[in-house]
Design a protein around this motif. Structure first.
Motif, PDB file in Angstrom:
ATOM      1  N   ASN A 204       0.819  -1.206   0.000  1.00 49.81           N
ATOM      2  CA  ASN A 204       0.000   0.000   0.000  1.00 49.81           C
ATOM      3  C   ASN A 204       0.857   1.262   0.000  1.00 49.81           C
ATOM      4  OD1 ASN A 204      -2.491  -1.177  -0.139  1.00 49.81           O
ATOM      5  ND2 ASN A 204      -2.826  -1.224   2.077  1.00 49.81           N
ATOM      6  N   ALA A 205       1.935   1.239   0.786  1.00 42.90           N
ATOM      7  CA  ALA A 205       2.816   2.409   0.834  1.00 42.90           C
ATOM      8  C   ALA A 205       3.415   2.688  -0.545  1.00 42.90           C
ATOM      9  CB  ALA A 205       3.921   2.189   1.864  1.00 42.90           C
ATOM     10  N   GLN A 206       3.860   1.637  -1.215  1.00 38.61           N
ATOM     11  CA  GLN A 206       4.467   1.804  -2.538  1.00 38.61           C
ATOM     12  C   GLN A 206       3.434   2.231  -3.570  1.00 38.61           C
ATOM     13  OE1 GLN A 206       6.213  -2.057  -3.025  1.00 38.61           O
ATOM     14  NE2 GLN A 206       7.933  -1.626  -1.656  1.00 38.61           N
ATOM     15  N   ARG A 207       2.252   1.622  -3.503  1.00 36.92           N
ATOM     16  CA  ARG A 207       1.209   1.915  -4.496  1.00 36.92           C
ATOM     17  C   ARG A 207       0.699   3.353  -4.357  1.00 36.92           C
ATOM     18  NH1 ARG A 207      -4.299   1.486  -4.169  1.00 36.92           N
ATOM     19  NH2 ARG A 207      -4.131   0.451  -2.151  1.00 36.92           N
ATOM     20  N   GLN A 208       0.578   3.833  -3.123  1.00 36.27           N
ATOM     21  CA  GLN A 208       0.019   5.166  -2.896  1.00 36.27           C
ATOM     22  C   GLN A 208       1.090   6.247  -2.731  1.00 36.27           C
ATOM     23  OE1 GLN A 208      -3.300   5.188   0.031  1.00 36.27           O
ATOM     24  NE2 GLN A 208      -3.042   2.971   0.102  1.00 36.27           N
TER      25      GLN A 208
END
Length: 250
Positions: A204-208
């Motif tokens: 999630n951190a990488q995607r957002q």
């Protein structure tokens, strides 16, 4: 500045951000905390925030250790008072204690007035010990309890508060939902659950494009996710201070 230095700084600026905290600084956990800090130093990870539990049996030498850590560049934060709930306060607290927090979520046993008193007592302790009053407060087990953001802003002195789901900037009345990883796998069941949880939050951190919160407990390097913690600390990340969230709009 030399071109290679400029390139290095530019590359560093593009790395994913990480808010790194070490929890539960108490006199009895300091040996394990020092081992954790050595691991962080090996990976040149700074800044790091240290969550201090004021209401334990701190000696003069223990306070001097905290002052030394401040001088070395570590940020101190408030982390409850006793880090132990005196009682279990209702069904939600009972379930929270059973599945998540054991008996450390002391806010959940308190009403709003009790939470305010605890937070203010925690903040005052740092100045009384000759330590820098912290910006950040993190309730044990990230469980803030029955208090609203407006009441925190009105009645409590910290600028930032960290919950399980987010970091709260009280002055701006802004909530920053940020992915969180944890490694306190102190039972066989917690190992696969936390492994899946951490994988999901890194994704999630990488995607957002969000900073990731890395929450480390003193015994994590001895528990079932020690290898996963070491691997995550070796990632290409750029640690930032919690204060970078103050007034942030993104």
């Amino acid at each position: 500045m030399k071109p290679i230095e400029q390139l290095s700084l530019a590359t560093e600026a593009t790395l994913p951000k990480a808010l790194i905290s070490v929890h539960d600084l108490m006199p009895e956990t300091m040996p394990a905390v020092h081992q954790t800090l050595k691991q962080l130093e090996q990976h040149r990870l700074t800044p790091v925030t240290l969550l201090v539990v004021p209401g334990r049996n701190w000696s003069r030498s223990g306070i001097e250790t905290l002052r030394s850590l401040e001088r070395d560049g570590y940020r101190l934060a408030g982390h409850g008072w006793h880090h132990q709930a005196e009682r279990i306060g209702g069904l939600y607290h009972r379930l929270h204690s059973l599945f998540l927090s054991r008996r450390v979520a002391e806010h959940l046993a308190l009403d709003e007035a009790g939470i305010i008193a605890l937070i203010n007592r925690c903040h005052a302790w740092f100045s009384e010990q000759g330590l820098t009053p912290p910006t950040l407060y993190v309730p044990p087990a990230w469980a803030m309890g029955s208090i609203s953001i407006p009441r925190l802003r009105e009645a409590c002195p910290f600028s930032l508060y960290e919950r399980f789901d987010a970091v709260i900037d009280c002055a701006a009345e802004r909530t920053h939902p940020l992915p969180l990883t944890g490694y306190e796998a102190d039972s066989a069941l917690r190992v696969p659950v936390l492994r899946l949880w951490n994988r999901w939050n890194w994704h999630n951190a990488q995607r957002q494009g969000l900073p990731i919160r890395i929450g480390i407990h003193p015994r994590d390097l001895e528990l079932g996710l020690a290898d996963a913690l070491k691997r995550d600390l070796s990632r290409s990340i750029r640690p930032v201070d919690y204060d970078s969230l103050l007034g942030a709009t993104g």
